[in-house]
Design a protein around this motif. Sequence first.
Motif, PDB file in Angstrom:
ATOM      1  N   GLY A 126     129.929 109.544  13.175  1.00  0.00           N
ATOM      2  CA  GLY A 126     129.330 109.792  11.772  1.00  0.00           C
ATOM      3  C   GLY A 126     128.772 111.215  11.826  1.00  0.00           C
ATOM      4  N   TYR A 127     128.314 111.676  10.953  1.00  0.00           N
ATOM      5  CA  TYR A 127     127.412 113.019  10.903  1.00  0.00           C
ATOM      6  C   TYR A 127     126.672 113.118   9.368  1.00  0.00           C
ATOM      7  CZ  TYR A 127     131.869 114.602   8.501  1.00  0.00           C
ATOM      8  OH  TYR A 127     132.760 114.753   7.564  1.00  0.00           O
ATOM      9  N   ILE A 128     125.794 114.122   9.424  1.00  0.00           N
ATOM     10  CA  ILE A 128     125.125 114.325   8.206  1.00  0.00           C
ATOM     11  C   ILE A 128     125.162 115.744   8.130  1.00  0.00           C
ATOM     12  CG2 ILE A 128     123.792 112.211   8.115  1.00  0.00           C
ATOM     13  CD1 ILE A 128     121.335 114.251   9.236  1.00  0.00           C
ATOM     14  N   GLY A 129     124.940 116.558   6.936  1.00  0.00           N
ATOM     15  CA  GLY A 129     124.601 117.629   6.558  1.00  0.00           C
ATOM     16  C   GLY A 129     123.288 117.530   5.639  1.00  0.00           C
ATOM     17  N   ALA A 130     122.156 118.378   6.158  1.00  0.00           N
ATOM     18  CA  ALA A 130     120.997 117.961   5.446  1.00  0.00           C
ATOM     19  C   ALA A 130     120.137 119.145   5.640  1.00  0.00           C
ATOM     20  CB  ALA A 130     120.176 116.782   6.277  1.00  0.00           C
ATOM     21  N   PRO A 131     119.027 119.233   4.798  1.00  0.00           N
ATOM     22  CA  PRO A 131     117.946 120.149   5.227  1.00  0.00           C
ATOM     23  C   PRO A 131     117.757 120.047   6.474  1.00  0.00           C
ATOM     24  CG  PRO A 131     117.284 118.950   3.041  1.00  0.00           C
ATOM     25  CD  PRO A 131     118.441 118.203   3.698  1.00  0.00           C
ATOM     26  N   ASP A 132     117.345 121.361   7.197  1.00  0.00           N
ATOM     27  CA  ASP A 132     117.476 121.678   8.529  1.00  0.00           C
ATOM     28  C   ASP A 132     115.875 120.587   9.111  1.00  0.00           C
ATOM     29  OD1 ASP A 132     115.356 123.361   7.853  1.00  0.00           O
ATOM     30  OD2 ASP A 132     116.405 125.035   9.146  1.00  0.00           O
ATOM     31  N   TRP A 133     114.944 120.509   8.324  1.00  0.00           N
ATOM     32  CA  TRP A 133     113.640 119.880   8.791  1.00  0.00           C
ATOM     33  C   TRP A 133     114.142 118.447   9.112  1.00  0.00           C
ATOM     34  CZ3 TRP A 133     111.418 116.113   5.465  1.00  0.00           C
ATOM     35  CH2 TRP A 133     111.731 116.486   4.141  1.00  0.00           C
ATOM     36  N   ILE A 134     115.022 117.912   8.384  1.00  0.00           N
ATOM     37  CA  ILE A 134     115.421 116.413   8.449  1.00  0.00           C
ATOM     38  C   ILE A 134     116.288 116.306   9.279  1.00  0.00           C
ATOM     39  CG2 ILE A 134     116.610 114.541   7.191  1.00  0.00           C
ATOM     40  CD1 ILE A 134     115.603 115.462   4.445  1.00  0.00           C
ATOM     41  N   ALA A 135     117.330 117.376   9.519  1.00  0.00           N
ATOM     42  CA  ALA A 135     118.264 117.119  10.577  1.00  0.00           C
ATOM     43  C   ALA A 135     117.737 117.297  12.053  1.00  0.00           C
ATOM     44  CB  ALA A 135     119.248 118.415  10.622  1.00  0.00           C
ATOM     45  N   ARG A 136     116.542 117.962  12.185  1.00  0.00           N
ATOM     46  CA  ARG A 136     115.771 118.234  13.261  1.00  0.00           C
ATOM     47  C   ARG A 136     115.106 116.886  13.854  1.00  0.00           C
ATOM     48  NH1 ARG A 136     114.431 123.433  11.960  1.00  0.00           N
ATOM     49  NH2 ARG A 136     112.414 122.587  11.094  1.00  0.00           N
ATOM     50  N   ALA A 137     114.574 116.094  12.680  1.00  0.00           N
ATOM     51  CA  ALA A 137     113.825 114.900  12.803  1.00  0.00           C
ATOM     52  C   ALA A 137     114.914 113.797  13.252  1.00  0.00           C
ATOM     53  CB  ALA A 137     113.243 114.548  11.599  1.00  0.00           C
ATOM     54  N   CYS A 138     116.077 113.887  12.730  1.00  0.00           N
ATOM     55  CA  CYS A 138     116.956 113.008  13.046  1.00  0.00           C
ATOM     56  C   CYS A 138     117.591 113.130  14.679  1.00  0.00           C
ATOM     57  CB  CYS A 138     118.582 113.000  12.237  1.00  0.00           C
ATOM     58  SG  CYS A 138     118.001 112.385  10.560  1.00  0.00           S
ATOM     59  N   ASN A 139     117.567 114.469  14.880  1.00  0.00           N
ATOM     60  CA  ASN A 139     118.069 115.101  16.224  1.00  0.00           C
ATOM     61  C   ASN A 139     116.893 114.359  17.280  1.00  0.00           C
ATOM     62  OD1 ASN A 139     118.858 116.143  18.561  1.00  0.00           O
ATOM     63  ND2 ASN A 139     118.424 118.244  17.761  1.00  0.00           N
ATOM     64  N   LYS A 140     115.659 114.386  16.952  1.00  0.00           N
ATOM     65  CA  LYS A 140     114.591 114.211  17.630  1.00  0.00           C
ATOM     66  C   LYS A 140     114.555 112.477  17.853  1.00  0.00           C
ATOM     67  CE  LYS A 140     109.402 114.005  17.302  1.00  0.00           C
ATOM     68  NZ  LYS A 140     108.515 114.383  16.408  1.00  0.00           N
ATOM     69  N   ILE A 141     114.793 111.699  16.926  1.00  0.00           N
ATOM     70  CA  ILE A 141     114.674 110.206  16.943  1.00  0.00           C
ATOM     71  C   ILE A 141     115.959 109.775  17.831  1.00  0.00           C
ATOM     72  CG2 ILE A 141     116.142 109.742  14.803  1.00  0.00           C
ATOM     73  CD1 ILE A 141     113.239 107.510  15.644  1.00  0.00           C
ATOM     74  N   GLN A 142     117.068 110.327  17.702  1.00  0.00           N
ATOM     75  CA  GLN A 142     118.400 110.116  18.434  1.00  0.00           C
ATOM     76  C   GLN A 142     118.301 110.301  19.852  1.00  0.00           C
ATOM     77  OE1 GLN A 142     122.203 110.687  16.011  1.00  0.00           O
ATOM     78  NE2 GLN A 142     122.599 111.867  17.586  1.00  0.00           N
ATOM     79  N   GLY A 143     117.337 111.411  20.106  1.00  0.00           N
ATOM     80  CA  GLY A 143     117.334 111.901  21.449  1.00  0.00           C
ATOM     81  C   GLY A 143     116.392 111.036  22.030  1.00  0.00           C
ATOM     82  N   GLN A 144     115.869 109.944  21.543  1.00  0.00           N
ATOM     83  CA  GLN A 144     115.127 108.897  22.323  1.00  0.00           C
ATOM     84  C   GLN A 144     115.832 107.609  22.205  1.00  0.00           C
ATOM     85  OE1 GLN A 144     112.515 109.377  24.042  1.00  0.00           O
ATOM     86  NE2 GLN A 144     111.008 110.749  23.343  1.00  0.00           N
ATOM     87  N   ILE A 145     116.869 107.423  21.547  1.00  0.00           N
ATOM     88  CA  ILE A 145     117.286 106.252  21.164  1.00  0.00           C
ATOM     89  C   ILE A 145     118.702 105.931  22.022  1.00  0.00           C
ATOM     90  CG2 ILE A 145     118.271 104.329  19.485  1.00  0.00           C
ATOM     91  CD1 ILE A 145     116.017 105.304  17.938  1.00  0.00           C
ATOM     92  N   THR A 146     119.626 106.951  21.484  1.00  0.00           N
ATOM     93  CA  THR A 146     121.072 106.742  22.056  1.00  0.00           C
ATOM     94  C   THR A 146     121.677 108.205  22.763  1.00  0.00           C
ATOM     95  OG1 THR A 146     121.921 107.718  19.850  1.00  0.00           O
ATOM     96  CG2 THR A 146     121.939 105.232  20.412  1.00  0.00           C
ATOM     97  N   SER A 147     120.812 109.290  22.713  1.00  0.00           N
ATOM     98  CA  SER A 147     121.427 110.560  23.132  1.00  0.00           C
ATOM     99  C   SER A 147     122.447 110.932  22.178  1.00  0.00           C
ATOM    100  CB  SER A 147     121.567 110.616  24.806  1.00  0.00           C
ATOM    101  OG  SER A 147     120.394 110.456  25.270  1.00  0.00           O
ATOM    102  N   GLY A 148     123.479 111.986  22.812  1.00  0.00           N
ATOM    103  CA  GLY A 148     124.424 112.197  21.899  1.00  0.00           C
ATOM    104  C   GLY A 148     125.531 111.526  21.831  1.00  0.00           C
ATOM    105  N   ALA A 149     126.341 111.442  20.855  1.00  0.00           N
ATOM    106  CA  ALA A 149     127.616 110.300  20.644  1.00  0.00           C
ATOM    107  C   ALA A 149     128.627 110.571  21.694  1.00  0.00           C
ATOM    108  CB  ALA A 149     128.083 110.716  19.197  1.00  0.00           C
TER     109      ALA A 149
END
Length: 394
Positions: A247-270
Amino acid sequence: MNQLSDRINSLSTSATLAMAAKARELREQGKNIIGLSLGEPDFNTPDFVKAAAKDAIDQNYNSYTPVDGYGELKDAIITKFKRDNALEFEKSQIVVSTGAKQSLYNIASVMLNEGDEVILPCPYWVSYSDIVKLNGGVPVEVKTSIDNDFKMTAEQLEAAITPKTKMIWYSSPCNPSGSVYSKAELRAIADVLQKYPNIFVVSDEIYEHINFVGGHCSMAQFDDMYNRTITVNGVSKAFAMTGWRIGYIGAPDWIARACNKIQGQITSGANCIAQRAVIAALEASPDKVKYMIDEFKERRQLILGLLSKIDGISCNEPEGAFYVFPDISSYFGKTLNGQTINNASEFAMYLLEHANVATVTGDAFGNPNCIRISYAASQEQIIEAVDRIKTALA
Ligand code: PMP
Ligand code: GLU
């Protein structure tokens, strides 16, 4: 002794997945169950997508991927957003995840503080409310009814807003009602939000292509909403790729950066192979999967016609997705085969036991008068299932 966390103890089990598991279990016991509970296309993933995955394996795509997705996949997503939704995004605004479900979880975890309210027009997709709660948010349900095609009006939205409102989450086409918000309806919602510049919107567009009336509108298309809308999409539905988990999102970049940060601690890249396959899926013209949409449309007519012949069941006409969400409340209080039906859960269980048809109670979607029936099944199965339901309710 229950030593699990309060957090997990307060979480409901996903009703869609639970019903699918129950149907599987009964099948293993030898029962002939027709499963209309899970929102999962019954088609195969298209060959051109499978070929791209096979190529990726042969080309040794086997390493960790960038946490927010391969650059080439982000390019394909950017092109898709431009082509289908007239939305412009930079790469920094895109995050690829392990299914849209993870995209939604990421959003809740990066946006919500304890006690923040999230407005959920009912019926909503089953996991919204638990994902919100798991992240400290408070779901605020806005009731709709079959009379307004299960859509939230601007007035209802305005009445639900409080100083604690942080976000609104909705899907269009909607799972479970199949309702599609028109551009005018979304504009009316956006007009209300003009007075509340701190409220964000999650527009879940995963059923975008499974739309029988055309005219899909994205909230982010309105210039005044672009900077506070997170558009969620994925390939599970339109490309019959539920198990590939992208799945994916298109979002304001500050939100996308935060999603990248949380994902980096939980699942890493898909998953790397799935990401390469999705590049092929998204680069293709949506016409390539039109055969599935055409078939869903036929099935919708079929099931609506068959259900209309059963007393006490009333449906809206879904304009997209692959569900019908009939109001079955006229059965509450009735006794059938010695069993009194008091609510939608009991109704769904009754159908499972007496018709051997798996559906999902509307409670799970915030509407206790309805059940959800998925028509992502063959026409023969649909005919047989509704026939059995009719007999069980006679
Ligand atoms: N949103 C909606 C409205 C859905 O129906 C689904 C179905 N699973 C999802 C999100 C999640 O999709 P997935 O995780 O398979 O991409
Ligand atoms: N979205 C599908 C459904 O609503 C899949 C099941 C799930 O992920 O909950 O049935």
